[in-house]
Design a protein around this motif. Structure first.
Motif, PDB file in Angstrom:
ATOM      1  N   UNK A 189       0.743  -1.255  -0.110  1.00  0.00           N
ATOM      2  CA  UNK A 189      -0.092   0.022  -0.015  1.00  0.00           C
ATOM      3  C   UNK A 189       1.007   1.344   0.031  1.00  0.00           C
ATOM      4  N   UNK A 190       2.133   1.368   0.781  1.00  0.00           N
ATOM      5  CA  UNK A 190       2.706   2.443   1.025  1.00  0.00           C
ATOM      6  C   UNK A 190       3.502   2.712  -0.352  1.00  0.00           C
ATOM      7  N   UNK A 191       3.856   1.648  -1.162  1.00  0.00           N
ATOM      8  CA  UNK A 191       4.348   1.695  -2.354  1.00  0.00           C
ATOM      9  C   UNK A 191       3.401   2.412  -3.425  1.00  0.00           C
ATOM     10  N   UNK A 192       2.222   1.798  -3.339  1.00  0.00           N
ATOM     11  CA  UNK A 192       0.979   2.181  -4.135  1.00  0.00           C
ATOM     12  C   UNK A 192       0.822   3.651  -4.137  1.00  0.00           C
ATOM     13  N   UNK A 193       0.676   4.068  -2.796  1.00  0.00           N
ATOM     14  CA  UNK A 193       0.092   5.487  -2.522  1.00  0.00           C
ATOM     15  C   UNK A 193       1.276   6.556  -2.728  1.00  0.00           C
ATOM     16  N   UNK A 194       2.390   6.325  -2.701  1.00  0.00           N
ATOM     17  CA  UNK A 194       3.464   7.087  -2.677  1.00  0.00           C
ATOM     18  C   UNK A 194       4.299   7.257  -1.336  1.00  0.00           C
ATOM     19  N   UNK A 195       3.925   6.796  -0.452  1.00  0.00           N
ATOM     20  CA  UNK A 195       4.655   6.995   0.908  1.00  0.00           C
ATOM     21  C   UNK A 195       6.054   6.292   0.922  1.00  0.00           C
ATOM     22  N   UNK A 196       6.181   5.494  -0.022  1.00  0.00           N
ATOM     23  CA  UNK A 196       7.519   4.816  -0.410  1.00  0.00           C
ATOM     24  C   UNK A 196       7.845   4.736  -1.784  1.00  0.00           C
TER      25      UNK A 196
END
Length: 351
Positions: free
Chosen positions: A206-213
Motif C-alpha cells: 500500500x505504501x508503495x502504491x500510494x507514494x509513501x514509499x
C-alpha cells in the motif's frame, strides 16, 4: 514458479531414493524416534519445500527409518521471535532459527548481513559452511543457546524495487526506501536515500502504491510473494547483491546428545546430500522468479559488475561494521575480529 520448484525437488528426491535406497524397507521393527520440527512460515515456499521434500526425507532414509521428523508449520508451535527460546528450552526438538530475530542472543550472527556483495546458489552454500568450519565463534554462539546446527538453509539475493524509473542506483538519492535490515538501512542512507522502517506485510504494498514509499531493498522472493513487483515496477537485480540471510536448522543440544551416534551420523549424511542439491534448486527458483516478474510487467534490469562494485563502495559498509561492533556492550574486539575473518572468507567467493 513455486510449482516448478516443487517439481524440480520431487525429481531430485526420486534420484536420491534410487541412489541411497528406500530406507523404510529396511526399517527396524522398533518404533522410530519422533522429533518435532517447528517453522514460523507456512509450507508454501522453496525453503520450506526443500526441507519437507528433500532434507527431512533424507534424514529418515539415512537413519533406516529409526528417525521420523514431525513437521509443524506456520508458527503452530512457535512464532518467529519465540523459535530460539522454544528450541533452547526443549519445547521443540528442531527448529528454524533466524539470527536477526534474536540479535541480543546472537550478536555475531548479525555480521552476515553487514556486507553488500556476496555469492549465491551453490557458492553461497559453500561460503556459509566454510564460515562454520573456520570461525568457531559462530558455533559457540549457538552452543551458548543450547542448540547446534544440523543444516544451513540460505536465502535469495537482494533486489531494488522502485515505483519510479530506475535507470541506475544513483536514482534512489532523496527517495524514501524501506528495508528490514539495519545494515541495509545504513547502506541506503550512505547512498543518499531516506531509509524507512516499516512493518512487513500488505501495508508495504500500500505504501508503495500510494507514494509513501519510493522503493524497497528486499530479497527477491519476499518481493515476489507480496506482489511488490506489480506496484514497484522498476527493479535492479543481481545474484551478487548480497542479503546474507541465513535460516539455521538447529537441534536442541540435549536432544542431540540423547541420539545414538549412528543417528547423529545419519543427520550429517542427510545434510551432505541436501547441500549437494540446494544451490541448483535455488538458482532455478531465482531464474523462475525473474522470468515471472518480467512477464508480469516489471523491468528487472541486471546490474553490471561495475555497478555492483560501485554499490559496495557507496554503501560504506566497512565503516558501518566498525561502528556497530564498537557499540556492542561486550566483546567489541571479538566482533571486529569475526568481521575481519568473515570478510576474508567472503573475498574468496567474490573474486
Amino acid at each position: 514458479m513455486i510449482k516448478h520448484s516443487i517439481m524440480t525437488i520431487a525429481k531430485l528426491v526420486t534420484v536420491g531414493c534410487v541412489l541411497f535406497g528406500t530406507a523404510q524397507t529396511h526399517a527396524q521393527s522398533k518404533a522410530p524416534t519422533v522429533l518435532t520440527y517447528s517453522d514460523h512460515q507456512p509450507l508454501n515456499g522453496m525453503r520450506m519445500h526443500f526441507l519437507n521434500d528433500v532434507f527431512f526425507p533424507a534424514v529418515e532414509r539415512e537413519s533406516n527409518g529409526r528417525l521420523k521428523i514431525e513437521t509443524h508449520w506456520d508458527g503452530e508451535l512457535a512464532i518467529a521471535y519465540e523459535a530460539l527460546p522454544s528450541l533452547s528450552s526443549g519445547k521443540t526438538d528442531i527448529s528454524v532459527i533466524v539470527p536477526e530475530y534474536k540479535a541480543k542472543e546472537m550478536p555475531l550472527h548479525q555480521i552476515f548481513k553487514g556486507f553488500p556483495v556476496g555469492p549465491s546458489g551453490a557458492q553461497q552454500v559453500k561460503f556459509f559452511r566454510e564460515i562454520y568450519d573456520e570461525v568457531p565463534e559462530f558455533n559457540q554462539e549457538l552452543d551458548d543457546n543450547n542448540i547446534r546446527p544440523i543444516f544451513l538453509s540460505t536465502g535469495f539475493p537482494a533486489s531494488f524495487f522502485g515505483t519510479k524509473s530506475l535507470p541506475n542506483l544513483q536514482q534512489i538519492q532523496d527517495q524514501k526506501w524501506r528495508s528490514a535490515s539495519f545494515w541495509h538501512l545504513d547502506f541506503l542512507k550512505s547512498a543518499g536515500a531516506e531509509p524507512v522502517r516499516m512493518h512487513w506485510g500488505p501495508e508495504v504494498y500500500d505504501a508503495l502504491s500510494d507514494g509513501h514509499l519510493d522503493g524497497i531493498l528486499v530479497n527477491i522472493d519476499s518481493a515476489y510473494n507480496l506482489d511488490l513487483h506489480k506496484t514497484a515496477k522498476h527493479s535492479l537485480i543481481s545474484q551478487k547483491l548480497w542479503l546474507g540471510h541465513l535460516y539455521i536448522i538447529a537441534i536442541n543440544n540435549d536432544v542431540w546428545a540423547k541420539l545414538d551416534k549412528k543417528d547423529q551420523h545419519a543427520f550429517n549424511r542427510a545434510a551432505e546430500y541436501a547441500y549437494g542439491l540446494l544451490g541448483d534448486v535455488m538458482d532455478k527458483s531465482y531464474a523462475d522468479m525473474v522470468s515471472t516478474i518480467e512477464a508480469e510487467g516489471n523491468s528487472a534490469r541486471e546490474l553490471t559488475d561495475a555497478e555492483i562494485q560501485a554499490w559496495a563502495t557507496t554503501s560504506d559498509f566497512a565503516s558501518h561494521q566498525r561502528r556497530w561492533a564498537e557499540a556492542l556492550p561486550n566483546n567489541s574486539e571479538k566482533a571486529i575480529d569475526a568481521i575481519d575473518r568473515v570478510g576474508d572468507i567472503l573475498k574468496k567467493y567474490n573474486d
